[in-house]
Design an enzyme around this catalytic site. Sequence first.
Site, short mmCIF file in Angstrom:
data_model
loop_
_atom_site.label_atom_id
_atom_site.label_comp_id
_atom_site.label_asym_id
_atom_site.label_seq_id
_atom_site.Cartn_x
_atom_site.Cartn_y
_atom_site.Cartn_z
N ASP A 35 30.24 -13.58 3.77
CA ASP A 35 28.85 -13.30 3.37
C ASP A 35 28.49 -13.95 2.02
O ASP A 35 29.34 -14.04 1.14
CB ASP A 35 28.66 -11.78 3.28
CG ASP A 35 27.19 -11.40 3.19
OD1 ASP A 35 26.33 -12.24 3.52
OD2 ASP A 35 26.90 -10.27 2.79
N GLY A 36 27.24 -14.34 1.90
CA GLY A 36 26.74 -14.84 0.61
C GLY A 36 26.43 -16.33 0.59
O GLY A 36 26.13 -16.89 -0.46
N ASN A 37 26.47 -16.98 1.76
CA ASN A 37 26.19 -18.43 1.82
C ASN A 37 24.76 -18.73 1.35
O ASN A 37 24.53 -19.69 0.62
CB ASN A 37 26.32 -18.96 3.25
CG ASN A 37 27.71 -18.79 3.79
OD1 ASN A 37 28.64 -18.57 3.04
ND2 ASN A 37 27.85 -18.89 5.10
N ARG A 39 22.76 -16.98 -0.67
CA ARG A 39 22.59 -16.79 -2.12
C ARG A 39 23.27 -17.90 -2.91
O ARG A 39 22.79 -18.34 -3.94
CB ARG A 39 23.11 -15.41 -2.54
CG ARG A 39 22.09 -14.29 -2.26
CD ARG A 39 22.71 -12.94 -2.28
NE ARG A 39 23.47 -12.71 -1.05
CZ ARG A 39 24.34 -11.72 -0.89
NH1 ARG A 39 24.58 -10.90 -1.88
NH2 ARG A 39 24.96 -11.57 0.26
N ARG A 48 19.44 -23.23 2.71
CA ARG A 48 20.45 -22.29 3.22
C ARG A 48 21.52 -23.01 4.04
O ARG A 48 22.69 -22.62 4.04
CB ARG A 48 19.77 -21.21 4.08
CG ARG A 48 18.92 -20.23 3.28
CD ARG A 48 18.28 -19.20 4.19
NE ARG A 48 19.28 -18.39 4.88
CZ ARG A 48 19.92 -17.35 4.33
NH1 ARG A 48 19.65 -16.98 3.10
NH2 ARG A 48 20.82 -16.67 5.01
N SER A 80 27.03 -13.03 14.18
CA SER A 80 26.98 -11.70 14.80
C SER A 80 25.93 -11.67 15.91
O SER A 80 25.05 -12.54 15.97
CB SER A 80 26.66 -10.64 13.74
OG SER A 80 25.28 -10.70 13.42
N ASN A 83 22.62 -11.94 14.43
CA ASN A 83 22.18 -13.17 13.74
C ASN A 83 21.18 -14.00 14.55
O ASN A 83 20.52 -14.89 14.00
CB ASN A 83 23.38 -14.06 13.37
CG ASN A 83 24.19 -13.53 12.20
OD1 ASN A 83 25.39 -13.79 12.08
ND2 ASN A 83 23.54 -12.77 11.32
N ARG A 86 17.62 -14.49 13.12
CA ARG A 86 17.31 -15.39 11.99
C ARG A 86 16.39 -16.52 12.47
O ARG A 86 16.31 -16.78 13.68
CB ARG A 86 18.60 -15.98 11.42
CG ARG A 86 19.44 -14.90 10.79
CD ARG A 86 20.54 -15.45 9.95
NE ARG A 86 21.23 -14.33 9.31
CZ ARG A 86 21.95 -14.42 8.21
NH1 ARG A 86 22.09 -15.58 7.61
NH2 ARG A 86 22.53 -13.36 7.71
N ARG A 209 29.41 -2.87 3.09
CA ARG A 209 29.32 -2.28 4.42
C ARG A 209 30.04 -3.22 5.38
O ARG A 209 30.33 -4.37 5.03
CB ARG A 209 27.86 -2.06 4.85
CG ARG A 209 27.04 -3.32 4.81
CD ARG A 209 25.57 -3.08 5.19
NE ARG A 209 24.83 -4.31 4.97
CZ ARG A 209 24.27 -4.65 3.83
NH1 ARG A 209 24.30 -3.83 2.79
NH2 ARG A 209 23.64 -5.82 3.71
N SER A 211 28.90 -3.85 8.65
CA SER A 211 27.93 -4.58 9.49
C SER A 211 28.37 -4.88 10.93
O SER A 211 28.33 -6.03 11.37
CB SER A 211 27.54 -5.90 8.80
OG SER A 211 26.99 -5.64 7.55
C1 FPP Z 1 26.33 -14.62 6.00
O1 FPP Z 1 25.83 -15.15 4.80
C2 FPP Z 1 26.94 -15.70 6.74
C3 FPP Z 1 26.66 -16.04 8.03
C4 FPP Z 1 25.69 -15.31 8.85
C5 FPP Z 1 27.30 -17.19 8.67
C6 FPP Z 1 28.74 -17.44 8.34
C7 FPP Z 1 29.07 -18.77 8.82
C8 FPP Z 1 29.84 -19.69 8.20
C9 FPP Z 1 30.58 -19.43 6.96
C10 FPP Z 1 29.96 -21.09 8.71
C11 FPP Z 1 30.16 -21.27 10.16
C12 FPP Z 1 31.52 -20.95 10.62
C13 FPP Z 1 32.26 -21.74 11.42
C14 FPP Z 1 33.50 -21.24 12.00
C15 FPP Z 1 31.89 -23.11 11.68
P1 FPP Z 1 24.25 -15.16 4.52
O2 FPP Z 1 23.75 -16.51 4.83
O3 FPP Z 1 23.60 -14.04 5.25
O4 FPP Z 1 24.23 -14.96 2.99
P2 FPP Z 1 23.07 -14.29 2.12
O5 FPP Z 1 23.20 -12.81 2.34
O6 FPP Z 1 23.42 -14.72 0.74
O7 FPP Z 1 21.75 -14.84 2.59
#
Ligand code: FPP
Length: 263
Positions: A35-37, A39, A48, A80, A83, A86, A209, A211
């Site tokens: 989580d946190g990509n 941000r 994003r 998930s 997701n 989104r 959490r 999730s």
């Molecule tokens: C949640 O961070 C992250 C996700 C919903 C996606 C996770 C996916 C990857 C790390 C890459 C894909 C994986 C593979 C195996 C190719 P968020 O974007 O909701 O973060 P935020 O809460 O900061 O917005």
Amino acid sequence: MKAEESKFSLFSKRKSAEVDPSELKIPTHLAVIMDGNGRWAKKRMLPRSAGHRAGADNLKTLCKNCGHYGIKYVTVYAFSTENWSRPESEVHTLMELFVEYFDRYDPELEAEGIRVRFTGDIASLPENIQTVCKRAEEGSKHRDKMTLIVAFNYGGRREIVQAAQKLAEKVKAGAIRSEDISEELFAQNLYLPDVPDPDLIIRPSGEERTSNFLVWEGAYSELWFSDVLWPDFGMKELTDALIAYTRRDRRFGGLSKEKKDEE
Ligand code: FPP
């Protein structure tokens, strides 16, 4: 100072990101909510999609770091069942990254002896994604150093509902009786019945959490949270989590060894 305490205070003054694996209790199965990509990208004024790309790159680092500690199973939450809500462009980016990932990094996964498996409602995914899953699983099933399990189109509640549906079908067909359904039989009908339950679940990014991640399997998992955003989650953070895990007393509803000895 007790011997245990002095051992742990050495950790707090450690000079390098990693420690010797023999000094730690190593979980057999580690699970991570990446989580946190978003941000991470926002802080850098990037889209994003750049955050997700950095997050995917960091998965390679996680595998390498888990290899250092000899962790056998690593499950990561990549997409998930929720997701899908989104924006379409973000869902598209995540699907694209997924398709790209296993071709691009396969030589590195091979070099590290990493087997790849998937968990989730894979049968409901688009045909091209299912093909990627089959190819990555088939091509890596001889590797035995570590198993990377990618949770994709995964939801803990959906997994439980689908297990209940499978059992209901078996009852209807007369293969089992409803009174035969035990926790063990139920668990055998989850997505990956041969994989041990996660010992430790890590969630970076400051959220606390789980999730809808590994709802059944995580019933007794230790939880560890960090404020670091997923793309920055490196060896130092993994080691911090493992030190915290080493200190935990897992009782599974029973008593600690000290309490039992007091009786
Ligand atoms: C949640 O961070 C992250 C996700 C919903 C996606 C996770 C996916 C990857 C790390 C890459 C894909 C994986 C593979 C195996 C190719 P968020 O974007 O909701 O973060 P935020 O809460 O900061 O917005």
